[in-house]
Design an enzyme around this catalytic site. Structure first.
Site, PDB file in Angstrom:
ATOM      1  N   LEU A 151       0.818  -1.213   0.000  1.00  0.00           N
ATOM      2  CA  LEU A 151       0.000   0.000   0.000  1.00  0.00           C
ATOM      3  C   LEU A 151       0.854   1.265   0.000  1.00  0.00           C
ATOM      4  O   LEU A 151       1.847   1.364   0.719  1.00  0.00           O
ATOM      5  CB  LEU A 151      -0.929   0.014   1.213  1.00  0.00           C
ATOM      6  CG  LEU A 151      -1.890  -1.180   1.360  1.00  0.00           C
ATOM      7  CD1 LEU A 151      -2.867  -0.929   2.503  1.00  0.00           C
ATOM      8  CD2 LEU A 151      -2.644  -1.457   0.067  1.00  0.00           C
ATOM      9  N   HIS A 153      -3.310   4.089  -2.531  1.00  0.00           N
ATOM     10  CA  HIS A 153      -4.245   3.244  -1.788  1.00  0.00           C
ATOM     11  C   HIS A 153      -4.818   3.995  -0.585  1.00  0.00           C
ATOM     12  O   HIS A 153      -5.999   3.854  -0.263  1.00  0.00           O
ATOM     13  CB  HIS A 153      -3.540   1.978  -1.292  1.00  0.00           C
ATOM     14  CG  HIS A 153      -3.004   1.111  -2.376  1.00  0.00           C
ATOM     15  ND1 HIS A 153      -1.653   0.967  -2.602  1.00  0.00           N
ATOM     16  CD2 HIS A 153      -3.625   0.336  -3.298  1.00  0.00           C
ATOM     17  CE1 HIS A 153      -1.462   0.136  -3.600  1.00  0.00           C
ATOM     18  NE2 HIS A 153      -2.637  -0.259  -4.054  1.00  0.00           N
ATOM     19  N   SER A 187       2.597   3.720  -7.917  1.00  0.00           N
ATOM     20  CA  SER A 187       2.363   2.323  -8.259  1.00  0.00           C
ATOM     21  C   SER A 187       3.222   1.460  -7.357  1.00  0.00           C
ATOM     22  O   SER A 187       4.354   1.828  -7.014  1.00  0.00           O
ATOM     23  CB  SER A 187       2.726   2.062  -9.725  1.00  0.00           C
ATOM     24  OG  SER A 187       2.749   0.670 -10.001  1.00  0.00           O
TER      25      SER A 187
END
Length: 315
Positions: A46, A50, A202
């Site tokens: 995460l 997120h 990412s």
């Protein structure tokens, strides 16, 4: 707060000893009004992107609702030679991020728990939209993605599910699945979160060397160039984005595409009015990255991006 961890469907429901706050409980107590349950589905590792999803879920669920974060690296959506084995797995750190942003439950099942009979014989098919762009580059990827999303929607039974707009084609396909198969859930897209230098967040960014990271910035530059060219039409947008990618040494372009946002069919020519998605993918070193930006075309219209978070229902 520290979220409750569930690793089995029974624990998620609250049927097992670890389940003290079952994720499937529809109400806060006898006679209470049903509470909103929101889910954020992730493969872990995460990051701030997120975290933004979890915060959006928390706002929607409200103080009396429930936020469930799933962490599952789904083998069905990885093809041969992809990074299934080395995909980052950081459960303790994920638990800390989820708790900081207000999650109530972190559901982290094993592969055997999600697919108890091995690879499932019955799977969802993404259809024509799943065969273009990402689907063409990664055959079967979206079938595997939709299969696990469907399973997790059944297991978590949310009212609302949150997905990042960075994975625009995934978002469009989940919305289509929910609509076509009558899932009782509202799907909400949350804007892409970027580093200060423009690189989209990412989990795979950890693979980038310092030099690769500099090269990867060509993706966000290409999107920005496309945005600046909106007033000149779709063909100009594509040409501007391609020029930026072609100028980047050490970058190998997979695709550059301008598509309408619901069916991902190509947009071209000078007469397109309405919304579109400029999507691209490229290899930087040994890492494949994707990125996109929503655009709006039309005489007299503002080419700015559409609304930040959009609800697609029943995504």
């Amino acid at each position: 707060m520290t979220p409750r961890i569930a690793t089995t469907a029974a624990e998620l429901r609250g049927d097992a000893p670890h389940g003290t706050d079952g994720a499937s409980s529809p109400a806060a107590g006898p006679g209470a009004a049903p509470r909103t349950r929101a889910v954020v589905m992730t493969m872990g590792a995460l990051h701030e992107g997120h975290a933004a999803l979890i915060r959006a879920a928390r706002r929607t669920a409200g103080p009396g609702g429930q936020v469930v974060v799933t962490v599952f690296v789904n083998p069905l959506q990885f093809g041969a030679g992809e990074d299934l084995d080395r995909y980052p797995r950081t459960l303790e750190a994920d638990l800390a991020v989820a708790g900081k942003e207000g999650a109530d439950v972190l559901f982290a099942p094993s592969v055997d728990e999600v697919y108890p009979g091995g690879d499932p014989q019955v799977r969802l098919a993404a259809g024509p939209m799943g065969e273009v762009l990402e689907g063409a580059s990664r055959p079967g990827h979206f079938d595997g993605m939709l299969t696990v999303v469907a399973k997790l929607l059944h297991l978590t039974a949310p009212d609302v599910a949150f997905f990042g707009q960075k994975d625009a084609q995934q978002l469009a396909l989940v919305r289509r699945m929910v609509r076509d198969l009558n899932f009782p859930v509202t799907v909400v897209g949350v804007p892409t979160v970027r580093e200060e230098d423009g690189l989209a967040l990412s989990s795979r960014n950890v693979y980038l060397s310092a030099a690769d990271r500099g090269t990867a910035l060509a993706l966000s530059r290409a999107l920005a160039a496309g945005e600046r060219a909106v007033a000149h039409g779709p063909d100009a947008v594509l040409a501007a984005a391609r020029a930026e990618l072609d100028a980047a040494a050490g970058l190998r372009t997979d695709y550059v595409a301008l598509v309408e946002p619901e069916g991902f069919t190509p947009v071209s020519g000078q007469r397109w009015h309405g919304e579109a998605v400029l999507a691209l993918a490229a290899h930087v070193g040994g890492t494949r990255l994707i990125d996109n930006v929503p655009l709006r075309f039309g005489t007299g219209s503002d080419p700015a991006r559409p609304a930040a978070a959009d609800a697609g229902g029943a995504r």
